[in-house]
Scaffold this motif. Structure first.
Motif, PDB file in Angstrom:
ATOM      1  N   ALA A   2      28.759  32.598  34.754  1.00 24.23           N
ATOM      2  CA  ALA A   2      28.886  33.950  34.206  1.00 24.23           C
ATOM      3  C   ALA A   2      30.327  34.432  34.301  1.00 24.23           C
ATOM      4  O   ALA A   2      30.886  34.993  33.343  1.00 24.23           O
ATOM      5  N   LEU A   3      30.949  34.218  35.450  1.00 24.48           N
ATOM      6  CA  LEU A   3      32.315  34.714  35.634  1.00 24.48           C
ATOM      7  C   LEU A   3      33.317  33.892  34.843  1.00 24.48           C
ATOM      8  O   LEU A   3      34.309  34.446  34.355  1.00 24.48           O
ATOM      9  N   LEU A   4      33.078  32.604  34.686  1.00 25.27           N
ATOM     10  CA  LEU A   4      33.969  31.818  33.820  1.00 25.27           C
ATOM     11  C   LEU A   4      33.894  32.336  32.387  1.00 25.27           C
ATOM     12  O   LEU A   4      34.930  32.535  31.732  1.00 25.27           O
ATOM     13  N   GLY A   5      32.696  32.583  31.885  1.00 25.72           N
ATOM     14  CA  GLY A   5      32.560  33.102  30.525  1.00 25.72           C
ATOM     15  C   GLY A   5      33.245  34.442  30.358  1.00 25.72           C
ATOM     16  O   GLY A   5      33.932  34.685  29.359  1.00 25.72           O
ATOM     17  N   ALA A   6      33.089  35.309  31.355  1.00 27.22           N
ATOM     18  CA  ALA A   6      33.727  36.631  31.290  1.00 27.22           C
ATOM     19  C   ALA A   6      35.243  36.505  31.317  1.00 27.22           C
ATOM     20  O   ALA A   6      35.954  37.228  30.593  1.00 27.22           O
ATOM     21  N   MET A   7      35.759  35.606  32.147  1.00 30.17           N
ATOM     22  CA  MET A   7      37.214  35.438  32.233  1.00 30.17           C
ATOM     23  C   MET A   7      37.790  34.824  30.963  1.00 30.17           C
ATOM     24  O   MET A   7      38.928  35.111  30.584  1.00 30.17           O
ATOM     25  N   LEU A   8      37.026  33.988  30.294  1.00 31.64           N
ATOM     26  CA  LEU A   8      37.483  33.452  29.004  1.00 31.64           C
ATOM     27  C   LEU A   8      37.663  34.569  27.977  1.00 31.64           C
ATOM     28  O   LEU A   8      38.461  34.451  27.049  1.00 31.64           O
ATOM     29  N   ALA A   9      36.931  35.672  28.164  1.00 27.25           N
ATOM     30  CA  ALA A   9      37.066  36.842  27.285  1.00 27.25           C
ATOM     31  C   ALA A   9      38.022  37.877  27.866  1.00 27.25           C
ATOM     32  O   ALA A   9      38.111  38.989  27.365  1.00 27.25           O
ATOM     33  N   THR A  59      39.977  33.416  41.963  1.00 33.37           N
ATOM     34  CA  THR A  59      41.313  32.815  42.049  1.00 33.37           C
ATOM     35  C   THR A  59      41.294  31.375  41.561  1.00 33.37           C
ATOM     36  O   THR A  59      42.161  30.943  40.782  1.00 33.37           O
ATOM     37  N   ASP A  60      40.300  30.612  42.012  1.00 31.86           N
ATOM     38  CA  ASP A  60      40.220  29.212  41.596  1.00 31.86           C
ATOM     39  C   ASP A  60      40.029  29.083  40.088  1.00 31.86           C
ATOM     40  O   ASP A  60      40.670  28.255  39.428  1.00 31.86           O
ATOM     41  N   ARG A 119      43.309  34.844  33.233  1.00 39.72           N
ATOM     42  CA  ARG A 119      43.836  35.900  34.103  1.00 39.72           C
ATOM     43  C   ARG A 119      42.775  36.273  35.124  1.00 39.72           C
ATOM     44  O   ARG A 119      41.601  36.439  34.791  1.00 39.72           O
ATOM     45  N   ARG A 120      43.199  36.426  36.378  1.00 36.98           N
ATOM     46  CA  ARG A 120      42.262  36.796  37.425  1.00 36.98           C
ATOM     47  C   ARG A 120      41.937  38.288  37.328  1.00 36.98           C
ATOM     48  O   ARG A 120      42.826  39.127  37.421  1.00 36.98           O
ATOM     49  N   PRO A 121      40.656  38.632  37.180  1.00 37.66           N
ATOM     50  CA  PRO A 121      40.285  40.052  37.159  1.00 37.66           C
ATOM     51  C   PRO A 121      40.283  40.626  38.571  1.00 37.66           C
ATOM     52  O   PRO A 121      40.286  39.893  39.567  1.00 37.66           O
ATOM     53  N   GLU A 122      40.282  41.945  38.668  1.00 37.47           N
ATOM     54  CA  GLU A 122      40.136  42.595  39.959  1.00 37.47           C
ATOM     55  C   GLU A 122      38.667  42.552  40.368  1.00 37.47           C
ATOM     56  O   GLU A 122      37.766  42.599  39.523  1.00 37.47           O
ATOM     57  N   PHE A 123      38.449  42.473  41.675  1.00 39.66           N
ATOM     58  CA  PHE A 123      37.086  42.371  42.178  1.00 39.66           C
ATOM     59  C   PHE A 123      36.728  43.587  43.020  1.00 39.66           C
ATOM     60  O   PHE A 123      37.432  43.928  43.973  1.00 39.66           O
ATOM     61  N   VAL A 170      39.710  49.052  29.503  1.00 37.22           N
ATOM     62  CA  VAL A 170      39.305  48.068  30.505  1.00 37.22           C
ATOM     63  C   VAL A 170      37.790  47.883  30.500  1.00 37.22           C
ATOM     64  O   VAL A 170      37.026  48.823  30.297  1.00 37.22           O
ATOM     65  N   VAL A 171      37.382  46.632  30.742  1.00 37.25           N
ATOM     66  CA  VAL A 171      35.973  46.249  30.718  1.00 37.25           C
ATOM     67  C   VAL A 171      35.667  45.418  31.951  1.00 37.25           C
ATOM     68  O   VAL A 171      36.456  44.552  32.346  1.00 37.25           O
ATOM     69  N   GLY A 172      34.522  45.677  32.557  1.00 39.46           N
ATOM     70  CA  GLY A 172      34.091  44.911  33.709  1.00 39.46           C
ATOM     71  C   GLY A 172      32.767  44.226  33.468  1.00 39.46           C
ATOM     72  O   GLY A 172      32.068  44.492  32.491  1.00 39.46           O
ATOM     73  N   ILE A 173      32.417  43.328  34.397  1.00 37.13           N
ATOM     74  CA  ILE A 173      31.120  42.667  34.372  1.00 37.13           C
ATOM     75  C   ILE A 173      30.482  42.843  35.739  1.00 37.13           C
ATOM     76  O   ILE A 173      31.154  42.753  36.767  1.00 37.13           O
ATOM     77  N   ASN A 174      29.192  43.149  35.749  1.00 38.62           N
ATOM     78  CA  ASN A 174      28.457  43.350  36.987  1.00 38.62           C
ATOM     79  C   ASN A 174      27.473  42.201  37.177  1.00 38.62           C
ATOM     80  O   ASN A 174      26.671  41.903  36.301  1.00 38.62           O
ATOM     81  N   CYS A 175      27.566  41.543  38.344  1.00 41.20           N
ATOM     82  CA  CYS A 175      26.640  40.462  38.671  1.00 41.20           C
ATOM     83  C   CYS A 175      25.973  40.752  40.005  1.00 41.20           C
ATOM     84  O   CYS A 175      26.476  41.542  40.809  1.00 41.20           O
TER      85      CYS A 175
END
Length: 485
Positions: free
Chosen positions: A142-149, A169-170, A208-212, A126-131
């Motif tokens: 940033a989050l759209l790019g991360a979700m595309l990956a 979610t959106d 896919r929606r990541p966990e927040f 599992v991999v996360g992104i911190n903003c």
């Protein structure tokens, strides 16, 4: 793939590619949560490409981007075969605004995609992104790019991230992702948004929606976010004052000690019993970088810990080898110091700064730097008298800040985090007049774990060695096994 078990160790999302894809990948392949920094990935990608993309990693990631045309536009604009000539300044990139130019949006989406994609390449960890909530104008792209990956987790602090659950979610529905902009003096509501369909069209895949995970300093904020299902995160990181980077100011009136650092007291410690009562998983951060502290966190009902400093100092982080070795030398000698500077960050949050020679931590080095604001990630939007929106940063030239309605006292001691953090990873700007940006290194103030590890690994340690050490007192049943592709 969706995470099946909770990580015990979250590797901190340390500023501007210190939490690089290489570091996040190593931690993820160790069965824990590797996290990339989602700050300034547009600048990081553009500069790596201008340096010739050593190893070809950026181009490999861009070849996997869902829109070949968008990836090609980024490559055509920034890639230099063999790298730019020494002394040549990096090209400027579009600045963030409430409505960033399309080229800037594309660069940000591709940059964040590349970092997450590389961190996830070749394994099922599992991999996360911190903003940072304070860097609002960068968040949707940033989050759209991360979700595309296919990022698994999003972590955010430095503010109140109440709109991130809805944003995720959106975006997962392919809808416009929107957050409310904080505009100083603003009389009307403005938004920052990204439209996945407009940017990618038919190339937009199912997301896919990541966990927040919301990063909080006290149970009061956690309780506020928990009460409303619309803003409720999937879990929390409870971060104490010693943690690296930005930290919440002390509760009540700011008081400084003899060294000029904020004084924290019992009121600044989160009530962990109340965190348990919320029923959501939480991780503890800030001085939890030893096996004993990991075990203590689990005993308190936490799912685990978030650790930054051990990983920032590891061989896998994005810090340059020269800077890392300087810090390890000082660590071996017992001389490494980290100050919590109440003025350094333009955000107004206290910011941890490692005291190192030839960095902006030194007064003379800081004073010698010409003030300018060209990367501009920490600019604050404000409403002008005519109703238009302007942008200002306390670290920009003082006369410009005053002209924009800012107060002079807000500029005192402010440091350019954007350029300093880029210099930490070897991507500092070189200007036409010969000036080269200086570093501004951040670490956590608790160095107990680092001191123990330098005793075990005199020449330094890897991210996996840090993970293994942290888990020595954790039951085997809690340690996730990763399958490799």
């Amino acid at each position: 793939m969706a995470p099946t078990t909770r990580p015990v160790v979250i590797q901190g999302g340390m500023g501007v590619a210190v939490s690089s894809w290489q570091l996040a990948r190593e931690v993820s392949m160790s069965g824990q949560l590797g996290v990339i920094s989602g700050t300034a990935m547009d600048a990081v990608l553009s500069r790596r490409l201008q340096d010739g993309d050593p190893g070809g990693h950026m181009r490999r990631a861009l070849a996997a981007f869902p829109s070949a045309e968008m990836a090609a536009r980024v490559l055509d604009k920034y890639y230099i075969e063999g790298g730019r000539r020494p002394g040549t300044p990096y090209k400027p990139i579009p600045k963030l605004t409430l409505a960033t130019a399309r080229a800037g949006q594309e660069l940000a989406v591709v940059g964040n995609f590349a970092e997450v994609w590389l961190a996830k390449e070749g394994h099922d960890g599992v991999v996360g992104i911190n903003c940072l909530e304070k860097v609002q104008m960068a968040t949707p792209t940033a989050l759209l790019g991360a979700m595309l990956a296919d990022v698994d987790y999003v972590l955010m602090g430095a503010g109140i991230p109440r709109e991130i659950p809805r944003l995720l979610t959106d975006l997962s529905h392919g809808s416009v992702g929107r957050i409310t902009a904080d505009v100083l003096g603003g009389k009307i509501t403005r938004h920052i948004e990204v439209d996945p369909v407009d940017l990618l069209g038919d190339d937009l895949p199912t997301l896919r929606r990541p966990e927040f995970l919301a990063i909080v300093s006290a149970e009061a904020l956690a309780n506020y976010l928990y009460r409303d299902p619309e803003i409720r995160p999937d879990g929390f990181v409870v971060e104490g004052p010693p943690a690296g980077g930005h930290s919440a100011p002390p509760r009540g009136k700011m008081q400084l000690d003899d060294h000029g650092e904020p004084i924290y007291g019992p009121r600044d410690d989160a009530n962990l019993a109340k965190m348990v009562e919320l029923g959501l998983p939480f991780w503890l951060a800030g001085a939890y970088g030893t096996p004993e502290r990991v075990a203590e966190a689990l005993d308190h009902g936490a799912a685990g810990v978030q650790v930054g400093t051990l990983f920032a100092l590891s061989r896998d982080s994005g810090i340059t080898d020269a800077t890392r070795e300087t810090m390890l030398e000082e660590l071996r000698a017992g001389e490494l110091e980290v100050k919590n500077d109440p003025l350094a960050s333009p955000t107004g949050f206290p910011f941890k700064v490692a005291s190192l020679e030839d960095t902006a931590s030194e007064a003379e080095t800081y004073e010698a730097r010409p003030r300018l604001c060209d990367l501009s990630y920490l600019r604050t939007p404000y409403e002008k008298e005519d109703g238009e929106v302007g942008y200002r940063c306390p670290a920009e030239p003082v006369h410009m800040y005053l002209k924009k309605g800012g107060q002079e006292e807000a500029t005192v001691g402010r440091k350019c985090l954007c350029n300093g953090l880029m210099a930490n990873i070897g991507l500092g700007q070189e200007r036409k007049d010969g000036y080269v940006e200086v570093r501004l290194v951040t670490l956590g103030q608790d160095l107990a774990g680092a001191r123990e590890l330098i005793g075990r690994y005199v020449e330094g340690w890897s991210a996996r060695q840090a993970v293994d050490w942290l888990l020595t007192r954790v039951p085997a049943s809690l340690v996730r096994q990763v399958q490799f592709a």
